[in-house]
Design a protein around this motif. Sequence first.
Motif, PDB file in Angstrom:
ATOM      1  N   ARG A 124      35.178  54.327  46.412  1.00 16.16           N
ATOM      2  CA  ARG A 124      35.479  53.997  47.605  1.00 16.16           C
ATOM      3  C   ARG A 124      36.207  52.678  47.744  1.00 16.16           C
ATOM      4  O   ARG A 124      35.722  51.663  46.963  1.00 16.16           O
ATOM      5  N   TYR A 125      36.773  52.339  48.849  1.00 19.92           N
ATOM      6  CA  TYR A 125      37.478  51.095  49.141  1.00 19.92           C
ATOM      7  C   TYR A 125      38.442  50.646  47.908  1.00 19.92           C
ATOM      8  O   TYR A 125      38.765  49.439  47.793  1.00 19.92           O
ATOM      9  N   THR A 126      38.750  51.205  46.903  1.00 15.66           N
ATOM     10  CA  THR A 126      39.726  51.303  45.933  1.00 15.66           C
ATOM     11  C   THR A 126      40.904  52.283  45.969  1.00 15.66           C
ATOM     12  O   THR A 126      40.862  53.079  46.776  1.00 15.66           O
ATOM     13  N   ASP A 127      41.822  51.837  45.154  1.00 14.38           N
ATOM     14  CA  ASP A 127      43.141  52.759  45.068  1.00 14.38           C
ATOM     15  C   ASP A 127      42.875  53.725  43.932  1.00 14.38           C
ATOM     16  O   ASP A 127      43.651  54.736  43.824  1.00 14.38           O
ATOM     17  N   ALA A 171      39.580  57.052  45.611  1.00 20.20           N
ATOM     18  CA  ALA A 171      39.180  56.650  46.714  1.00 20.20           C
ATOM     19  C   ALA A 171      38.112  57.616  47.600  1.00 20.20           C
ATOM     20  O   ALA A 171      37.591  57.392  48.776  1.00 20.20           O
ATOM     21  N   TRP A 173      31.136  53.128  45.777  1.00 17.81           N
ATOM     22  CA  TRP A 173      32.102  51.998  45.367  1.00 17.81           C
ATOM     23  C   TRP A 173      31.505  51.606  43.797  1.00 17.81           C
ATOM     24  O   TRP A 173      30.354  51.062  43.821  1.00 17.81           O
TER      25      TRP A 173
END
Length: 877
Positions: free
Chosen positions: A574-577, A580, A585
Motif C-alpha cells: 500500500r502507498y507504493t506503485d 498497491a 505497507w
Amino acid sequence: MNDPRTARADALIGELRREGAGRLTIFLGAAPGVGKTYAMLGRARELKRRGVDVVVGVVETHGRAETAALLDGLEQIPRRRIEHSGRVLEEFDLDAMLSRRPALALVDELAHRNVPGSRHERRWQDVLELLDAGIDVHTTVNIQHLESLNDVVHRITGVRVAETVPDIVFDRLRDIVLVDLPPRELIERLQQGKVYVPEQAAQALQAFFSPSNLAALRELAMQTAADRVDSDLREAQVARGLPGASLRRRVLVAIDGRGQSEYLVRVGRRLAERRDAPWSVVSVQGSGAVDAARQMELDRAFALARRLGGETELLHGSSIVDTLLDHAARSGASAIVLGRTRERPFARMLNRTLTQQLIQRGAHYELTIVSTPEARAKSRRSLRDLRGWLNRSDAALALFAAAAAAVIAGLAERWAGLHDLSMVFIVAVVLVAARTGMTAAVIAATLCFVSYDFFFIEPRYTFYISARQGVATVFLFLLAALVAGRLASRLRAQVLGLQAANVHATALQGLSQALAGAADLGEVVGAGTRALRRALGADALIELGGAPLRDAAVGDRDRAAADWARRNVQPAGRYTDTMAGADWWFLPLATGGADVGVLGLRFEAQQARLGAEQRRLAEAMAEDIAQAIVRVRLVGDLQDARVTGETERLRSALLSSVSHDLRSPLASIIGAASSLDNYAAAMDEEDRHGLLETIRLEGERLDRYIQNLLDMTRLGHGGLALNRDWIGVGELIGSAVARLQRYQPDARFDIAVGDGIGPIWVHPALIEQALFNVIENAAKFSPAGEAIAIEARVLDDGALRIDVRDRGPGIPEDERRRIFDMFYSVERGDRGRQGTGLGLAICRGMIGAHGGSVEALAGADGRGTTIRISLPRAEPA
C-alpha cells in the motif's frame, strides 16, 4: 535554519585552533605500491634543498633500492629498540623526535600499529602528538585504512582491514597529495616483485590486487581527495565571510507539488548525470496546510527520486527562499533546478515571485528554471479559482473574524465607551494569521479595514472619510493589520516546523533508547514494534530473515508484497506503485547490503494517502531497527566466536598439558623401572634406592597433575562439597610445606604465624591443597637460596589473611589477574617450565568455595610476587 554568522564564527574558531599546531600533509594512495613513500621522500629532498629542516622519523622502504636511495642526505632519527615476546623490535622514537624538534618530520605508514610497550598503540597517535608540539609532519596512508571507508572497502575487496585511521586525523591535515597509478601499471609492478615477494605477489593478484578492485579503490581515493579539498574550500570561504563555494557540483532540485514535480525530478536527474554530480530533491513546507492532491504529487516525486538514485528531504521554514538557500549552502550545492513560478494574485503587492527572489539573492548558484506546457497554460489563467491558494475553511474563518470584530467593537463602543477600536480588528487579523496562512490574513485585514471604515469612521455607514486624520488612521490601520498578519503567519510556520521536527526527533530518540536496552533479537523486535505503533498509530510487524510472514492478519497478497520488498530492497504494498492493493505497507530492513528482514505497517482506517512526514519517520525508524538487529546479531556472533575460540584454546592447552606434563613423569617412571628390571643385579643398594626414589617422586608428581585435573573438573561442574572442620592455621601451613619439601628438599621457607590465631572452620584438605598450589608456584620462580616468606595474621574483622611472597622476576601489573585463568600462558603464570597451568585456577576455585578471595600483588620492595589468600571468619551453625 543555520545563522551565517554562527557558521563564520565556527570556521574562525577552527582556524584559530590550528594556529601554532603543526601542519599535516598526507600522501594518499589507492593501494600499496603506488609510490607514496617515494613521492614523500622526493618532496622532502626538494624542501631540504630550500633550507627546510627535514628529519626522517621512520620510513619503510620494503627493500626497494630506488626508495632507499632517496634517504641519502636526509637526517634520520635512530629507531627505538623494544623487547617483545623474546624478540628485539625497532619502532619510531617519538621522544627523540620531540627533543630534536625539526621543522618537518617524515613518519611513514600512518595506520601502523606500534610494538607493545610504546607510548601510543597506533602511529597516528604519535603523529597527533608531533602536530600538537608544532612540528609539521609528512606521512603516507592507503585509502583502505580510513575508518569511515572500512565497510566500503570490505564490500569492494572482501578483505576486512584491521589497521585503520580515524577520520579525526584527516580533519587535522592542511595538504593532501593523491599519488595515483593506473591499475595496469600497478599490477606490472607487482608481477616484477617491486611491491611484494613473488609468493605474496601471486596470492595478492588473485585476491586484493584484481583489476576491478584496484579501479574501485582508485575511484574511492579520488573521491576522498576531492571531498577533502571541497570541504577545506568551503570552510575557508565561510571563515572569510564569503558564501561557501563547492567544487563538486551537487544539483539541488526544488519541487512544490503544483503539477510539475515529477518532470522536474527527471530533468534534475539528467542534468546531474551529464555532470557526474550527486543530486537531491527537496520541498519546503510552509505554514499553509498541504491539500491531499499536492501531498500525493510530492510523495510520487520523492519516490521517483529515490528510485533514480537521488536523495530526498522535506524542509520546514516560513520563507521558502531563505530555507532553500540555507540548505543549498549546507549541502554544498552549486546548481538549483526549479520550475517557473506562476505569479499569483496580489504577488506584486506582497512580494516578488520565488524565481525572482532566487535570481536576486542566489548570485553564487547556477539557477535552472524549467517551464512546462502545463505551467505556461496555468500562467495564462492567473485569476482562476482560489482553491490553489485559499481553501474554504480559511476564507470562512477570515469572514467570521471580520464580522465578529465588528460586533465586538460595536458593543465595546456602546457599553464600554471606547472610541479607539482599531486594536479589536488588529487582534482579529492576528488570530486569523495564527490559525491559517498569509493569504487568509490578507483577506481578513481587508475585510476588517472595510468594516472599520464603514461602521466606525465618520461619516458612518459610508466609505467616505471626512477628516484628513481619519484617512491616515484607517490606512495606518490597514498597514498595521498587514504587518501583524505577516508576523503571525511567519511565527505559525516556524512553530509548525519545530513541532514536526520535534515529533520526528522524539520518536527516534524513544526508539533509540528502547533499542539500546535490547539484548537479543526478540527484545529488538518487541521494542521496534511498540515504538512504531506509538509514533505512527499503526499496526506493525517485523519478520527477520527470509521466513514467510506468519501473522494471522496478513493475507496472501500482503505476503507477496513483503517477499518482493525483501528481495528487491524497496518498499512495496500500500502507498507504493508495487502491489498497491495490499493492506500493509512493507519496508525492507537492510543495512550495509545485508538483508535483515521486512517491516510491515497498517494504518488505522486505511487512510488514502501517507504523509511525507509519516513516510520519513517510518523509513528512519526502519533503518534504526535494521541497524539494531545487525548489532545484536554481531554481538551474538562475536560471543559464539569468543566461546568457540576459548574452547579451542582450552582444548589445545589441555592436549599440550597431557602430551608434555603428563608424559614427562611417565617417561621417568618407565625409564627407572626399565633400568631396575634390566640392571638391578649389577647395581648397588644406593643406585637401586635412587631409581626407586625417582619412581616415587615422579609418581607423586603424576598424581598431583591428575588430582589437579579432577579438582578442576569438580569445580567446573559444581561438585565440590565442603566438609568443614576445625584446624589450626600453623598446622595447615606446616602440612603444605612438608608436602612440598618431600620432593623439593632444597626449598627454604620463612614462616610467620601471628599470635592469637586460633583454629579456623574450613575444609582442611581443600585449603591445604590451595596453599600447596600457591607455595609450589612460588618455589618454581624463586631463585636458588632465596626463602619463600609465608605470613598469616587475623584482620580486625576476624578474617584470616595469608601472604605467600617469592623473590622471583615478578608479574606485570596487567597480567596479574590472568594468572588465575586455566592454562594461562606457557611462559608466565604458574606454568613455567613444568606444570599444567591449573594450580592457581584450582586455588581460586577452592578459596572461592569458602567465600574467600585470591589476588596477586607486587613484591614489597619491587621484587617478586605476593599471592594473598583471604578467608572470612566462619563458625558452625
